[in-house]
Design an enzyme around this catalytic site. Sequence first.
Site, PDB file in Angstrom:
ATOM      1  N   SER A   1       4.139 -40.823 -95.522  1.00 31.66           N
ATOM      2  CA  SER A   1       3.757 -41.357 -93.968  1.00 31.66           C
ATOM      3  C   SER A   1       2.036 -40.956 -94.465  1.00 31.66           C
ATOM      4  O   SER A   1       1.516 -40.182 -95.122  1.00 31.66           O
ATOM      5  CB  SER A   1       3.726 -41.635 -93.048  1.00 31.66           C
ATOM      6  OG  SER A   1       3.564 -40.217 -92.125  1.00 31.66           O
TER       7      SER A   1
ATOM      8  N   GLU B   1      10.243 -28.389 -94.195  1.00 26.33           N
ATOM      9  CA  GLU B   1       8.892 -27.468 -93.748  1.00 26.33           C
ATOM     10  C   GLU B   1       9.011 -26.070 -93.756  1.00 26.33           C
ATOM     11  O   GLU B   1      10.339 -25.970 -93.952  1.00 26.33           O
ATOM     12  CB  GLU B   1       9.290 -27.930 -92.540  1.00 26.33           C
ATOM     13  CG  GLU B   1       7.919 -27.841 -91.161  1.00 26.33           C
ATOM     14  CD  GLU B   1       8.836 -26.062 -90.636  1.00 26.33           C
ATOM     15  OE1 GLU B   1       7.825 -24.650 -90.853  1.00 26.33           O
ATOM     16  OE2 GLU B   1       9.500 -26.513 -90.584  1.00 26.33           O
TER      17      GLU B   1
ATOM     18  N   HIS C   1       0.774 -30.424 -89.415  1.00 23.60           N
ATOM     19  CA  HIS C   1       0.219 -30.804 -87.942  1.00 23.60           C
ATOM     20  C   HIS C   1      -0.725 -29.692 -87.116  1.00 23.60           C
ATOM     21  O   HIS C   1      -1.728 -29.876 -85.909  1.00 23.60           O
ATOM     22  CB  HIS C   1       1.071 -29.450 -87.264  1.00 23.60           C
ATOM     23  CG  HIS C   1       2.819 -30.113 -87.245  1.00 23.60           C
ATOM     24  ND1 HIS C   1       2.422 -31.868 -86.636  1.00 23.60           N
ATOM     25  CD2 HIS C   1       4.368 -30.450 -88.044  1.00 23.60           C
ATOM     26  CE1 HIS C   1       4.444 -32.331 -86.921  1.00 23.60           C
ATOM     27  NE2 HIS C   1       4.691 -31.357 -87.886  1.00 23.60           N
TER      28      HIS C   1
END
Length: 627
Positions: free
Chosen positions: A301, A533, A563
């Site tokens: 995304s 991650e 994040h």
Amino acid sequence: MFSTNLQQGIETVPVIVGPVSYLLLAKPAKGVSKGFDLLNLLDSLLPVYRQVLTELEKAGAKWVQFDEPALVLDLEAHKLDAFQKAYQSLGANSTGIKLLVETYFADIPAEAYRVLVGLENVAAIGLDLVRGFSTLSLIREVGLPGDKLLFAGVVDGRNIWANDLTSSLSTLEDLEKTLGKGKVIPSTSCSLLHTAVDLKNETKLDAELKSWLAFAAQKVVEVVALANALDGKKNEDFFAASATAQASRRSSSRVHNEAVKKATYALHGLDHRRAVPVVVRLDEQQKHLKLPILPTTTIGSFPQTPELRRVRREVKSNKITEEEYVEAIKAEIARVVKLQEELDIDVLVHGEPERNDMVEYFGEQLQGFVFTVNGWVQSYGSRCVKPPIIYGDVSRPKAMTVEWSKYSQSLTARPMKGMLTGPVTILNWSFVRNDQPRSITCLQIALSIKDEVEDLEAGGIQVIQIDEAALREGLPLRKAEQAHYLDWAVHAFRITTSGVKDTTQIHTHMCYSNFNDIIHSIINMDADVITIENSRSDEKLLSVFKEGVTYAAGIGPGVYDIHSPRIPDTEEMADRIRKMLAVLESKVLWVNPDCGLKTRKYQEVVPALTHMVEAAKILRAELASTN
């Protein structure tokens, strides 16, 4: 809050995370010794809990509930001893207040149950009898001391299906025969935090489907109805309506698709592993893809701008036409593709501008799914999601992503990833039907994703990513049950990729978890490349490779945490890549962010990706100079 409720004439039970679970589920601060036992802090913590109890007692509380979910874990003796120590201390502190200790989400082990029922200062215990499949037998076998109550969690607090009241009442009556009249209190299996709030808010679900469901407000009504029935005041009409709804769901043609059942049954006993080993496949793929060493990519995304959200909102409300919507999405895809080429990223993505959510987008196009209008539940912090409801057998009526992927690939000569959400993640991030094993539903989803993968390949997409962000999220709490889950979950992923050519490169992505303890299952998924991650978890993933685990497939541990709004500079990312090269071969290493960029802004994304590509080029030069 408690005092306010009491002033309004509402008697509530304050709920607090129990002291032992608080410590067992906590993480040591940075710099603390790896061998430090958090339970060493119990003596310092208990005075705080005693103070809270004292203040609640002064405020008029008659009961306090302590949630101790850690009781369902596989606990060593010293951890079970901590529960005895804690509640001996807490119970001795309060004379007029009663303690309820609640645990949930799995069967409570026999040793932990004996400790729990033996806590002298605890007036009641609460158990999950929905996911605690064997707990009923344990209660019958061990019993409950004469002075204790059982809060029997027969109404599912984690799912949205209406309770089978007749079956639950039978369970409660059986428990009452075992434990004694008045000792069984009907309850939810856990907090109702995990369900949507009120079915009355749903205006687009048809009457039949709504009769099969119960959100939080309806579950409270179910608990009250069961309590009244157990007390001899059964509402016959309410129970009859429940039985009618249960029968309707069992027999509905909306739920059952014989063709899907037959195809799913045919999967049993098959391995669905690709015939050629991953090292051979990677060589064949490189002949076609011609990627540089340390290839760069992103996870999928790109930023979901206010403009994008407006376009999706307006097409749903018919303020713009479908044609206008398609043109707007195509323009955004073209923008994202051009940006990635300017940044010199090697394997591109289309940015997913057409997608509202990585599960909802696919669920809206699959048979067997339905969506709510206001069925929001908390995900984490202030973020809420609307999980789809899987009510029936799952199938794919038509292609879901192929046209968008083909259009995106037409804009560039570089490889374009087809982007899919994997079957395990779709399952784990949905409200799943409870009338068949979750594994069967997952296999049905896998067959649908398999069809999509093969259509993408036929459409000329050479790299296909199947995200399994929630693989670990579904891992059972009890160790004895974990291997079975991982077997069928990994099998479901392999089904999705089992029909592609050796030259088609399959990626998967994982995040939001510690994967070190399931690394061998991840290897067993047999993906060609995994992006995972790493930066957000302080590079803990790399430790598993330092301990000797060999990973032959491509792997991209994230080089920066998406994040955070912080933008690491080029040298910081280069240092991360150097650490990866210390434990991984350069020929398998990919360079990518931790996760997708949906929640970030372009003013953060562009410099971060610029630094990422620069770092990869620095390391390529360093590797070339040493060869």
